[in-house]
Motif scaffolding. Structure first.
Motif, PDB file in Angstrom:
ATOM      1  N   ALA A 600       0.830  -1.212   0.000  1.00 15.53           N
ATOM      2  CA  ALA A 600       0.000   0.000   0.000  1.00 15.53           C
ATOM      3  C   ALA A 600       0.864   1.261   0.000  1.00 15.53           C
ATOM      4  CB  ALA A 600      -0.937  -0.004   1.206  1.00 15.53           C
ATOM      5  N   ASN A 601       1.948   1.253   0.801  1.00 10.03           N
ATOM      6  CA  ASN A 601       2.826   2.428   0.872  1.00 10.03           C
ATOM      7  C   ASN A 601       3.527   2.677  -0.466  1.00 10.03           C
ATOM      8  OD1 ASN A 601       2.198   2.868   3.567  1.00 10.03           O
ATOM      9  ND2 ASN A 601       3.889   1.609   4.323  1.00 10.03           N
ATOM     10  N   LEU A 602       4.032   1.615  -1.087  1.00 12.85           N
ATOM     11  CA  LEU A 602       4.719   1.759  -2.374  1.00 12.85           C
ATOM     12  C   LEU A 602       3.758   2.192  -3.479  1.00 12.85           C
ATOM     13  CD1 LEU A 602       7.001  -1.414  -2.189  1.00 12.85           C
ATOM     14  CD2 LEU A 602       7.793   0.964  -2.229  1.00 12.85           C
ATOM     15  N   GLN A 603       2.540   1.650  -3.451  1.00 14.33           N
ATOM     16  CA  GLN A 603       1.549   2.022  -4.459  1.00 14.33           C
ATOM     17  C   GLN A 603       1.184   3.490  -4.346  1.00 14.33           C
ATOM     18  OE1 GLN A 603       0.273  -0.409  -6.864  1.00 14.33           O
ATOM     19  NE2 GLN A 603      -0.018   1.605  -7.763  1.00 14.33           N
ATOM     20  N   THR A 604       1.111   3.993  -3.097  1.00 15.91           N
ATOM     21  CA  THR A 604       0.825   5.416  -2.877  1.00 15.91           C
ATOM     22  C   THR A 604       1.923   6.276  -3.490  1.00 15.91           C
ATOM     23  OG1 THR A 604      -0.344   4.927  -0.820  1.00 15.91           O
ATOM     24  CG2 THR A 604       0.424   7.184  -1.123  1.00 15.91           C
ATOM     25  N   LEU A 605       3.183   5.846  -3.334  1.00 15.14           N
ATOM     26  CA  LEU A 605       4.309   6.584  -3.924  1.00 15.14           C
ATOM     27  C   LEU A 605       4.206   6.635  -5.451  1.00 15.14           C
ATOM     28  CD1 LEU A 605       7.469   5.394  -1.932  1.00 15.14           C
ATOM     29  CD2 LEU A 605       6.586   7.716  -2.072  1.00 15.14           C
ATOM     30  N   VAL A 606       3.933   5.482  -6.058  1.00 14.77           N
ATOM     31  CA  VAL A 606       3.855   5.412  -7.514  1.00 14.77           C
ATOM     32  C   VAL A 606       2.692   6.228  -8.055  1.00 14.77           C
ATOM     33  CG1 VAL A 606       3.452   3.838  -9.464  1.00 14.77           C
ATOM     34  CG2 VAL A 606       5.015   3.182  -7.635  1.00 14.77           C
ATOM     35  N   ASN A 607       1.586   6.269  -7.316  1.00  8.39           N
ATOM     36  CA  ASN A 607       0.401   6.996  -7.776  1.00  8.39           C
ATOM     37  C   ASN A 607       0.509   8.500  -7.600  1.00  8.39           C
ATOM     38  OD1 ASN A 607      -0.792   4.590  -8.477  1.00  8.39           O
ATOM     39  ND2 ASN A 607      -2.019   4.421  -6.617  1.00  8.39           N
ATOM     40  N   SER A 608       1.498   8.954  -6.859  1.00  6.63           N
ATOM     41  CA  SER A 608       1.617  10.399  -6.597  1.00  6.63           C
ATOM     42  C   SER A 608       1.970  11.130  -7.887  1.00  6.63           C
ATOM     43  CB  SER A 608       2.690  10.659  -5.543  1.00  6.63           C
ATOM     44  OG  SER A 608       3.960  10.325  -6.040  1.00  6.63           O
ATOM     45  N   PRO A 609       1.437  12.340  -8.084  1.00  9.75           N
ATOM     46  CA  PRO A 609       1.663  13.075  -9.344  1.00  9.75           C
ATOM     47  C   PRO A 609       3.122  13.439  -9.584  1.00  9.75           C
ATOM     48  CG  PRO A 609       0.564  14.458  -7.698  1.00  9.75           C
ATOM     49  CD  PRO A 609       0.552  13.071  -7.162  1.00  9.75           C
ATOM     50  N   ASP A 610       3.939  13.467  -8.533  1.00 11.74           N
ATOM     51  CA  ASP A 610       5.349  13.855  -8.684  1.00 11.74           C
ATOM     52  C   ASP A 610       6.277  12.657  -8.863  1.00 11.74           C
ATOM     53  OD1 ASP A 610       4.635  16.510  -8.341  1.00 11.74           O
ATOM     54  OD2 ASP A 610       4.866  16.414  -6.158  1.00 11.74           O
ATOM     55  N   PHE A 611       5.714  11.462  -8.969  1.00 14.13           N
ATOM     56  CA  PHE A 611       6.559  10.268  -8.983  1.00 14.13           C
ATOM     57  C   PHE A 611       7.563  10.290 -10.133  1.00 14.13           C
ATOM     58  CE2 PHE A 611       7.260   5.814 -10.417  1.00 14.13           C
ATOM     59  CZ  PHE A 611       8.002   5.388  -9.321  1.00 14.13           C
ATOM     60  N   TYR A 612       7.098  10.630 -11.350  1.00 10.42           N
ATOM     61  CA  TYR A 612       7.992  10.576 -12.504  1.00 10.42           C
ATOM     62  C   TYR A 612       8.892  11.803 -12.629  1.00 10.42           C
ATOM     63  CZ  TYR A 612       5.843   6.299 -14.136  1.00 10.42           C
ATOM     64  OH  TYR A 612       5.427   4.993 -14.239  1.00 10.42           O
ATOM     65  N   LYS A 613       8.838  12.683 -11.627  1.00  3.15           N
ATOM     66  CA  LYS A 613       9.791  13.785 -11.582  1.00  3.15           C
ATOM     67  C   LYS A 613      11.062  13.384 -10.831  1.00  3.15           C
ATOM     68  CE  LYS A 613       6.202  17.367 -11.709  1.00  3.15           C
ATOM     69  NZ  LYS A 613       5.600  18.519 -11.001  1.00  3.15           N
ATOM     70  N   LYS A 614      11.016  12.216 -10.191  1.00  2.20           N
ATOM     71  CA  LYS A 614      12.169  11.743  -9.434  1.00  2.20           C
ATOM     72  C   LYS A 614      13.296  11.332 -10.358  1.00  2.20           C
ATOM     73  CE  LYS A 614       9.298   9.871  -5.646  1.00  2.20           C
ATOM     74  NZ  LYS A 614       9.813  10.736  -4.563  1.00  2.20           N
ATOM     75  N   ASP A 615      14.473  11.115  -9.761  1.00  8.31           N
ATOM     76  CA  ASP A 615      15.618  10.615 -10.497  1.00  8.31           C
ATOM     77  C   ASP A 615      15.278   9.267 -11.153  1.00  8.31           C
ATOM     78  OD1 ASP A 615      18.245   8.645 -10.067  1.00  8.31           O
ATOM     79  OD2 ASP A 615      18.708  10.605 -10.941  1.00  8.31           O
ATOM     80  N   HIS A 616      15.815   9.048 -12.357  1.00  8.29           N
ATOM     81  CA  HIS A 616      15.505   7.828 -13.113  1.00  8.29           C
ATOM     82  C   HIS A 616      15.792   6.560 -12.303  1.00  8.29           C
ATOM     83  CE1 HIS A 616      15.193   4.961 -16.341  1.00  8.29           C
ATOM     84  NE2 HIS A 616      16.463   4.613 -16.209  1.00  8.29           N
ATOM     85  N   GLN A 617      16.943   6.520 -11.621  1.00  2.06           N
ATOM     86  CA  GLN A 617      17.303   5.330 -10.841  1.00  2.06           C
ATOM     87  C   GLN A 617      16.339   5.115  -9.679  1.00  2.06           C
ATOM     88  OE1 GLN A 617      21.415   5.921  -9.773  1.00  2.06           O
ATOM     89  NE2 GLN A 617      22.159   5.060 -11.712  1.00  2.06           N
ATOM     90  N   GLU A 618      15.862   6.216  -9.087  1.00  2.00           N
ATOM     91  CA  GLU A 618      14.914   6.111  -7.979  1.00  2.00           C
ATOM     92  C   GLU A 618      13.576   5.560  -8.473  1.00  2.00           C
ATOM     93  OE1 GLU A 618      13.539   6.762  -3.920  1.00  2.00           O
ATOM     94  OE2 GLU A 618      15.431   6.310  -4.941  1.00  2.00           O
TER      95      GLU A 618
END
Length: 648
Positions: A600-618
């Protein structure tokens, strides 16, 4: 009466079913259009019917004596074979004899190296073989067919344009008078007049017809019935294309309703069994087994392939004048004039379609208007702040040695789309490229995938002028309709050449028509409007290779990548648990709860609108962690069920 019948036929590519226990029949004189997304297996079904592929299971039964002809996507080689030789190949052994005889008849004995007696002796033997097969009747049919199709028997294939080579292929597929004719994307790279000619020939055809096409006007003109290949299932829709659209919408609505009911029940059962874990109560073992069956059903359910999500990156507005051409003319090196004293002012927001035969000069005019080619006479002036996105039908903007990702990323992990950063992988997912497919070299893609990549690369670039040269080839109907919608919403200027009449009607507001002799005239409206105004007569494409485009390559359709199916749980015979296994069973409920929280915690991170603004490796690390956690959770729950079953 059925001339071909498929009975419980299955065919898979890897683990992905292309045909899943299909039953289907083709009746006499039936004209059927086969629809389906790119990669669904349409060409594979065709290969079953021409007997180049065998089913994994089931039977393909043909009525006794049924003859099958086929016009497939790939064009014949541009080689030294004559038109007569290629058409005669449609008669198998007899065709070979006729072809050899035809060649010998044209032998000149002026050359001393020629041995006249040997040639005459060979002709006599061939004549005997031809007479034994009643071959002179077919000799007359070949000559009649060539005349009807406007083909010269001595013309070599290397001297013909793509459209005329396709015409030769059609003659070859019809010469044996087939009971069933198969056509795979027959309109690709044909101009409008040739498509209309093809429609007329096929309407005259007395046998049964099964064809694959994305050209909706062509489908509407020919199809009496529609069949659709979707996730391994073949569905029949009686009636034409409009009837299919109505019935398909209702079918998808019902499927979605049934899936929602199933998912709701599965969710309720999952809650029940988890409550059982925590309470350590004796459960209904039949209900547990039913849940396991539901899980297997859910895993095996193939969801409908997602739709392409097109977003066009728009630049700031161009100046009011986009381009002005004054008294331009252009003549090819061989002296043929394709544009004669043409003037136009393209204004911001204009939506112009170019109509004409292959080789008429449409691509040449576009290059002149974009200042990529200097006209023989006249002048061209570009307006201010013009930013062009150019869709090239020859795909010269792609590096075929690079991967899909590399072609779009241009050395970066993020791109700007309408001023917002998007991770390239996320952006490519909008165009139905999985992470695995995004790292595939372009040369391994199908024609449809390559065109989707062209669209992805085109629309990632901010523009206020979009120029598209034959964008509809190889696109499935769903993607084509979405492209129409997005182009209609585009606020900038549009120039498009296309042989797809419906596409032109949907996206342009005026047309430039190449009417022969270098004359280019502008008309208000789309293709049908021009048709009403003029009667719609165009010069036929030149029989010889176009001066403008020497060759247009046809991509071979490759099967889509296999979808990996989830592994089934091994059946275990009930037995008494050891102390170690009992201890493992007692610890599993707490482990399941912990994994559910992590998921649930990881899914929340992926669903956040800023997720794909993170570093590619992250992004890669978190995505992999989520996938690993989900896999571990599933295997842990399955292990708990196995141990519970073992002690029952």
């Amino acid at each position: 009466m059925s001339i071909v019948r498929l009975e419980n036929v299955s065919l898979a590519y890897g683990l992905r079913p292309l045909l899943d226990n299909v039953n289907f029949a083709i009746e006499e004189k039936q004209k059927i259009c086969l629809l389906g997304r790119n990669g669904e297996g349409k060409s594979s079904l065709m290969s079953l019917l021409i007997k180049t592929t065998l089913p994994d299971s089931g039977e393909v039964n043909f009525q006794k004596g049924v003859k099958v002809g086929a016009l497939l996507q790939s064009l014949p080689d541009a080689d030294d074979r004559t038109v007569y030789d290629l058409v005669a190949e449609g008669l198998d052994e007899l065709g070979q004899y006729l072809s050899e005889y035809h060649t010998l008849v044209g032998t000149s004995f002026d050359d001393p190296a020629q041995n006249q007696s040997k040639v005459l002796d060979k002709m006599e033997k061939l004549q005997s073989k031809i007479e034994s097969l009643d071959g002179w009747t077919f000799q007359h049919k070949i000559e009649s067919m060539l005349k009807r199709f406007g083909l010269s028997p001595e013309q070599k294939m290397k001297d013909l344009s793509g459209g005329w080579r396709r015409r030769v292929l059609l003659a070859k597929s019809l010469i044996n008078e087939p009971d069933l004719l198969l056509l795979d994307e027959p309109t690709n790279h044909l101009d409008i007049e040739t498509i209309k000619w093809l429609e007329a020939r096929l309407q005259e055809f007395k046998g049964s017809l099964l064809f694959v096409s994305h050209d909706r006007a062509f489908i509407k003109a020919l199809a009496s019935d529609i069949i659709e290949l979707d996730r391994g299932n073949l569905t029949t829709f009686n009636g034409g294309y409009s009837d299919y659209l109505t019935a398909k919408e209702k079918l998808l609505e019902e499927e979605e309703r049934q899936n929602q009911l199933f998912d709701k029940r599965l969710s309720e059962e999952e809650v029940w069994i988890r409550q059982g874990i925590k309470a350590r109560r004796t459960r209904n073992e039949g209900r547990v087994r039913a849940l396991k069956t539901m899980r297997d059903t859910y895993k095996s359910r193939l969801s409908q392939q997602g739709k392409v999500e097109i977003k066009i990156s728009e630049a700031e507005k161009s100046g009011r004048l986009v381009v002005e051409a004054s008294n331009i003319s252009h003549t090819f090196e061989n002296g043929r004039k394709v544009i004669d004293d043409f003037s136009i002012a393209v204004m911001r927001g204009d939506r112009i379609g170019l109509i004409g035969a292959n080789g008429a000069g449409k691509t040449t005019l576009i290059k002149i208007l974009l200042a990529k080619l200097t006209p023989t006479e006249g002048s061209v002036r570009l307006g201010s702040k013009v930013q062009v996105a150019y869709f090239d039908q020859l795909r010269t903007g792609l590096n075929f040695e690079q991967t899909v990702f590399e072609n779009v990323a241009d050395g970066h992990d993020f791109i700007d789309v309408n001023g917002k950063p998007r991770h390239v992988m996320s952006y490519l997912n909008d165009f139905l490229f999985t992470a695995e497919r995004a790292r595939t070299p372009i040369k391994a893609l199908s024609g449809g995938e390559t065109n989707r990549l062209l669209l992805a690369k085109l629309f990632a670039k901010p523009s206020n002028v979009i120029v598209m040269d034959e964008p509809t080839n190889d696109l499935d109907v769903d993607t084509l309709e979405l492209l129409e919608d997005k182009l209609s919403e585009f606020q900038g200027t549009l120039l498009v050449t296309s042989h797809d009449r419906d596409f032109l009607d949907q996206v342009v507001t005026s047309t430039l028509v190449f009417e022969g002799g270098g004359n280019v005239n502008q008309y208000v409206g789309g293709y049908l409007d021009w048709l009403r105004q003029t009667g719609g007569v165009l010069p036929v494409e030149s029989q010889f290779v176009s001066d403008e485009i020497k060759s247009v390559s046809n991509e071979k359709t490759e099967p889509a990548p296999a979808i990996q199916s989830a592994a089934k749980v091994n059946d275990l015979k009930p037995k008494k648990l050891s102390y170690k296994l009992k201890l493992e069973l007692e610890q599993l409920p707490a482990k399941i709860e912990e994994l559910e929280a992590d998921q649930a915690n990881l899914q929340t991170l992926v669903n956040s609108p800023d997720f794909y603004k993170k570093d590619h490796q992250e992004i890669e690390r978190i995505s992999k962690s989520l996938a690993d956690t989900e896999a571990l959770l599933n295997s842990t729950v399955e292990r708990w069920l196995e141990l519970e079953d073992s002690q029952s």
